[in-house]
Motif scaffolding. Sequence first.
Motif, short mmCIF file in Angstrom:
data_model
loop_
_atom_site.label_atom_id
_atom_site.label_comp_id
_atom_site.label_asym_id
_atom_site.label_seq_id
_atom_site.Cartn_x
_atom_site.Cartn_y
_atom_site.Cartn_z
N LEU A 72 8.44 -1.90 -2.67
CA LEU A 72 7.80 -0.64 -3.07
C LEU A 72 6.55 -0.38 -2.23
N PHE A 73 5.77 -1.43 -1.99
CA PHE A 73 4.58 -1.28 -1.15
C PHE A 73 4.98 -0.80 0.25
N VAL A 74 6.00 -1.43 0.81
CA VAL A 74 6.43 -1.10 2.17
C VAL A 74 6.96 0.33 2.24
N GLU A 75 7.77 0.72 1.23
CA GLU A 75 8.40 2.03 1.24
C GLU A 75 7.44 3.17 0.92
N GLN A 76 6.47 2.92 0.02
CA GLN A 76 5.69 4.02 -0.53
C GLN A 76 4.22 4.06 -0.09
N VAL A 77 3.69 2.94 0.40
CA VAL A 77 2.24 2.88 0.69
C VAL A 77 1.98 2.79 2.19
N GLU A 78 1.17 3.74 2.68
CA GLU A 78 0.74 3.71 4.09
C GLU A 78 -0.47 2.80 4.25
N GLN A 79 -1.49 3.02 3.40
CA GLN A 79 -2.72 2.26 3.53
C GLN A 79 -3.49 2.26 2.20
N ILE A 80 -4.19 1.15 1.94
CA ILE A 80 -5.05 1.05 0.76
C ILE A 80 -6.48 0.81 1.23
N VAL A 81 -7.40 1.66 0.79
CA VAL A 81 -8.80 1.50 1.18
C VAL A 81 -9.65 1.34 -0.08
N TRP A 82 -10.44 0.28 -0.10
CA TRP A 82 -11.42 0.07 -1.18
C TRP A 82 -12.60 0.98 -0.86
N PRO A 88 6.27 11.21 -1.84
CA PRO A 88 5.60 12.16 -2.74
C PRO A 88 5.06 11.53 -4.02
N GLU A 89 5.60 10.41 -4.44
CA GLU A 89 5.16 9.76 -5.69
C GLU A 89 4.95 8.27 -5.42
N LEU A 90 4.23 7.63 -6.33
CA LEU A 90 4.02 6.18 -6.23
C LEU A 90 4.46 5.53 -7.53
N HIS A 91 5.29 4.50 -7.43
CA HIS A 91 5.74 3.77 -8.63
C HIS A 91 4.55 3.04 -9.23
N HIS A 92 4.41 3.12 -10.54
CA HIS A 92 3.27 2.48 -11.20
C HIS A 92 3.26 0.96 -11.06
N ASP A 93 4.41 0.36 -10.72
CA ASP A 93 4.42 -1.08 -10.49
C ASP A 93 3.52 -1.48 -9.32
N VAL A 94 3.37 -0.58 -8.35
CA VAL A 94 2.46 -0.84 -7.23
C VAL A 94 1.02 -0.93 -7.74
N LEU A 95 0.64 0.04 -8.58
CA LEU A 95 -0.71 0.02 -9.15
C LEU A 95 -0.91 -1.21 -10.02
N ARG A 96 0.13 -1.57 -10.77
CA ARG A 96 0.01 -2.73 -11.65
C ARG A 96 -0.22 -4.01 -10.83
#
Length: 224
Positions: free
Chosen positions: A35-45, A75-83
């Motif tokens: 899910l991270f690979v498919e849906q997330v480009e970058q995470i910035v603190w 277009p959307e992010l699965h909440h498992d990524v946030l979890r």
Amino acid sequence: MSALFAYPKQAEFGRVLPKNKIYEHSGANARQKDLFVEQVEQIVWRYKLAPETINLAAKPGVPEIQVFAIQLKTPELHHDVLRCIDGAVQFPIIFELTQGQGAEAKTQVVAAYKRPSEADAASWVSSAYFESGWMPATSERAPLPLALDLGGLYEQLLHQLVPIAPRTQEPLRDLVARTEAVMTKANEVAKAEARLAKEKQFNRKVEINATLRQLKTELEQLSR
């Protein structure tokens, strides 16, 4: 009030978080990594809201508040990524998700109510996720709400995302629990409506209708 806030310059952190570090600290499984690979480009603190950065005292359960910006590939992010991210970082987090680039970019604010576990103070527990609507990424940001401490600030940030209004003197924890119950009950209503739409037998329709009316009454009571 908008859920997008103008965080103070002195609280800026601006550190890119490598995905593999989140995997390590959260114990992400293969599906979550995908899910991270498919849906997330970058995470910035982006911001660290702490006593030393915004001059508000820490409170039990809210020693700091982190603001993470996530650029999406989808277009959307699965909440498992946030979890996963919440599991890796032992502080309350406000997420700002952005999809698209330039003038077309849109942003959504998402957060769970996060607090130390009563059974194990070293562990944190999170509620369901609450989210704003999508808005232009260039939307004007509101000033941070006035608060006496970080606990009060966290409550006000979450109140902008929780979809139902608090009752008089209702603590945030109770509001969150009631909101989760509303979400569960709304799901039961939707399932009963789907069953009713498919049912052909008159007797069964009458039974499902009675159940549906009861569920809707319970939902209305919880929502008030």
